[in-house]
Design a protein around this motif. Structure first.
Motif, mmCIF file in Angstrom:
data_model
loop_
_atom_site.group_PDB
_atom_site.id
_atom_site.type_symbol
_atom_site.label_atom_id
_atom_site.label_comp_id
_atom_site.label_asym_id
_atom_site.label_seq_id
_atom_site.Cartn_x
_atom_site.Cartn_y
_atom_site.Cartn_z
ATOM 1 N N ASP A 186 0.846 -1.191 0.000
ATOM 2 C CA ASP A 186 0.000 0.000 0.000
ATOM 3 C C ASP A 186 0.882 1.241 0.000
ATOM 4 O OD1 ASP A 186 0.997 -0.647 2.476
ATOM 5 O OD2 ASP A 186 -0.715 0.098 3.590
ATOM 6 N N GLY A 187 0.305 2.353 0.435
ATOM 7 C CA GLY A 187 1.088 3.571 0.602
ATOM 8 C C GLY A 187 1.636 4.144 -0.681
ATOM 9 N N GLY A 188 0.913 3.919 -1.800
ATOM 10 C CA GLY A 188 1.357 4.533 -3.037
ATOM 11 C C GLY A 188 2.222 3.671 -3.913
ATOM 12 N N LEU A 189 2.144 2.353 -3.773
ATOM 13 C CA LEU A 189 2.851 1.470 -4.702
ATOM 14 C C LEU A 189 2.440 1.806 -6.130
ATOM 15 C CD1 LEU A 189 4.438 -1.190 -5.479
ATOM 16 C CD2 LEU A 189 2.213 -2.329 -5.276
ATOM 17 N N ILE A 190 3.417 1.916 -7.027
ATOM 18 C CA ILE A 190 3.148 2.146 -8.442
ATOM 19 C C ILE A 190 3.846 1.052 -9.238
ATOM 20 C CG2 ILE A 190 3.454 3.693 -10.399
ATOM 21 C CD1 ILE A 190 3.385 6.033 -8.473
ATOM 22 N N ALA A 211 -2.697 1.910 -4.030
ATOM 23 C CA ALA A 211 -1.740 1.483 -5.053
ATOM 24 C C ALA A 211 -2.228 1.899 -6.438
ATOM 25 C CB ALA A 211 -1.535 -0.026 -4.993
ATOM 26 N N VAL A 212 -1.283 2.072 -7.358
ATOM 27 C CA VAL A 212 -1.581 2.400 -8.753
ATOM 28 C C VAL A 212 -0.938 1.330 -9.617
ATOM 29 C CG1 VAL A 212 -1.372 4.089 -10.604
ATOM 30 C CG2 VAL A 212 -1.655 4.868 -8.233
ATOM 31 N N LEU A 237 -7.673 1.758 -4.705
ATOM 32 C CA LEU A 237 -6.803 1.200 -5.745
ATOM 33 C C LEU A 237 -7.120 1.844 -7.087
ATOM 34 C CD1 LEU A 237 -4.869 -1.111 -6.812
ATOM 35 C CD2 LEU A 237 -6.970 -2.430 -7.167
ATOM 36 N N ARG A 238 -6.071 2.117 -7.857
ATOM 37 C CA ARG A 238 -6.238 2.579 -9.232
ATOM 38 C C ARG A 238 -5.634 1.512 -10.144
ATOM 39 N NH1 ARG A 238 -9.200 5.159 -6.836
ATOM 40 N NH2 ARG A 238 -9.473 7.425 -6.740
ATOM 41 N N ALA A 259 -12.292 2.350 -5.013
ATOM 42 C CA ALA A 259 -11.346 1.980 -6.066
ATOM 43 C C ALA A 259 -11.805 2.507 -7.425
ATOM 44 C CB ALA A 259 -11.195 0.465 -6.125
ATOM 45 N N ARG A 260 -10.848 2.606 -8.328
ATOM 46 C CA ARG A 260 -11.151 2.892 -9.727
ATOM 47 C C ARG A 260 -10.595 1.762 -10.566
ATOM 48 N NH1 ARG A 260 -9.350 7.903 -13.757
ATOM 49 N NH2 ARG A 260 -10.594 7.164 -15.530
#
Length: 489
Positions: A186-190, A211-212, A237-238, A259-260
């Motif tokens: 989590d926390g912005g994983l790309i 996450a993205v 989540l994206r 989420a998207r």
């Protein structure tokens, strides 16, 4: 290794290792490693030195060896294939010139937090503690297939892959990995490319909050046969690409709140999971199709407006559905099923409404089911269906029967009151009553003695025949509706 050839920077690391001490080359706190390619020899350590240190480096009596290195540039390929390393490895905010290779290695602990790497080969890795890659920047692949991690795996805020660079394999491969604690991504994983959790076993929580995952036109997240010990959280989540979760087992929940999910022209979410709950509340409208065939849930939480234009719901089983909405809004999703008429989907929704005591909504769903089924029948069966619908609503609108009967009775009574039919035997006939004469015509199982004593003439005779036919038709449709209602009970 000949330690006389060590540089000053390497000498610091060599001496500190045996004592478990930390070596920090950073010029300021929290200095990022993104500019590591420009770092000079004063903070560069050769990979071969680190390998020699970890495999057979010096030991100090009474001390635990520990590689603690911050802000270093590691030149060359750090190759620890099949190595057994006694001390923990802590390479924080380091810059790797080449891929880190720990294939089949046995490690105590591995911390690569905030480091920059071309790639990580950790297939079949064994770690007695945790694996930390929080904040890492990995330009290529992270391969952890078949790894066994006794602790947790931390990937918060990591960036994996490069935008616009297509790979022929997962950019983050956790296939068949075994994690005895949590997986925190989590926390912005790309991730630019496929993230694969196929066959993974995670004893704790799986977290992809915020996450993205970007793999437009392909699969962004693949978790076939994923087995989680608790929940899979992916709030906000994206996912640009398909989220594919067949055969997933979660004793807790799959949480996609807010989420998207976007995969226009394809499937945005495909899941056949066994879980306690599936939350899609506050989620944006799904862009692409959604397939939930074979899912087994205790609770499904999704707003009607979240459903996309194409759904596949055959075999979706749930005990409850929320938030509570009028049946008309819930039916919109069932009407979008690309498989056409799916009886099971209507039965599930009916059962969910009955469990919360909303019998009116349950009847509305069943009526919609009969109407949808009618479109699949031959023309004569459709005609009969339309008749049942107009008269008694397939038995789910019983008040319609009373309205039809009363209307026909009123028309008949007024008509025969204006033009009284002739008595067949004037001396024996009872007094004429237009209401009961109409009832005799309308109700085939009722006999008030009026129909047998009086007979209409001319056009009124044909009107009487019409009442008989309508009465029989109404009686049979009511009987069919009552039979259906009894069978439901």
């Amino acid at each position: 290794m000949d330690t006389s050839q060590l540089t000053d920077a390497e000498r610091r690391v060599w001496d500190a290792y045996a004592l478990g001490q930390s070596v920090d080359f950073r010029v300021r706190p929290r200095e990022p490693a993104t500019s590591g390619a420009e770092w000079g020899p004063e903070r560069t350590v050769r990979a071969e030195v680190l390998r020699a240190l970890l495999v057979g480096g010096p030991r100090a009596e009474g001390e635990i060896p520990f590689l603690r290195l911050h802000g270093a540039r590691i030149s060359g390929r750090l190759d620890l294939q099949c190595a057994e390393v006694a001390g923990p490895i802590h390479l924080w905010a380091c810059y790797f010139d080449e891929e880190l290779d720990v294939y089949g290695a046995q490690l105590r602990q591995l911390n690569l937090g905030w480091s920059v790497l071309p790639g990580v080969n950790a297939i079949a890795l064994r770690v007695d503690g945790s694996l930390r890659m929080a904040g890492c920047r990995v330009r290529g692949r992270v391969r952890l297939g078949g790894a066994r991690i006794a602790g947790a795996v931390f990937l918060q805020g990591a960036h994996v892959g490069e935008e616009g660079v297509a790979l022929d394999e997962p950019v983050l491969a956790l296939n068949r990995v075994s994690i005895e604690d949590d997986l925190q991504a989590d926390g912005g994983l790309i991730a630019h490319g496929l993230v694969s959790l196929a066959g993974a076993v995670v004893a704790g929580n799986i977290t992809f909050d915020d996450a993205v995952l970007r793999n437009p036109g392909g699969t962004a997240l693949h978790g076939a046969n994923l087995n989680g010990g608790s929940d899979l959280h992916a709030a906000r989540l994206r996912a640009y690409g398909r989220v594919n979760l067949p055969g997933v087992r979660l004793p807790g929940q799959l949480n996609l709140e807010g989420a998207r999910l976007s995969n226009p022209g394809g499937t945005a979410l495909r899941a056949s999971l066994v879980a306690g709950s599936l939350y899609l509340n506050l989620a944006e409208p799904i862009e692409g199709a959604i397939t939930l065939r074979g899912c087994q849930l205790d609770y499904l939480h999704i707003a009607p407006e979240t459903w996309p234009d194409e759904v596949r719901l055959d075999g979706l089983t749930y005990a409850r559905i929320g938030p509570h909405e009028p049946a008309e809004r819930r039916l919109q999703a069932l009407e979008r099923d690309v498989d056409g008429y799916v009886p099971y989907a209507y039965e599930q929704l009916t059962a969910a409404y009955r469990r919360v005591g909303d019998d009116a909504a349950a009847r509305t769903v069943q009526l919609a089911k009969q109407r949808r089924h009618r479109a699949t029948l031959a023309w004569y069966a459709r005609a009969w269906g339309y008749l049942q619908d107009w008269t008694v609503g397939y038995g789910f609108r019983p008040t319609r029967a009373a309205v039809w009967l009363f209307s026909l009775l009123l028309v008949g009574a007024v008509t025969f009151a204006v033009r009284e039919p002739s008595a067949l035997k004037p001396d024996e006939a009872p007094d004429f009553n237009p209401v009961f004469y109409s009832l005799d015509l309308l109700l085939p199982i009722v006999d008030f003695g009026q129909e047998s004593a009086y007979a209409a003439q001319g056009a009124y005779q044909w009107f009487g025949y019409a009442l008989v036919v309508l009465g029989w038709t109404l009686a049979t449709t009511i009987a069919a509706g009552v039979t259906r209602a009894i069978s439901r009970q």
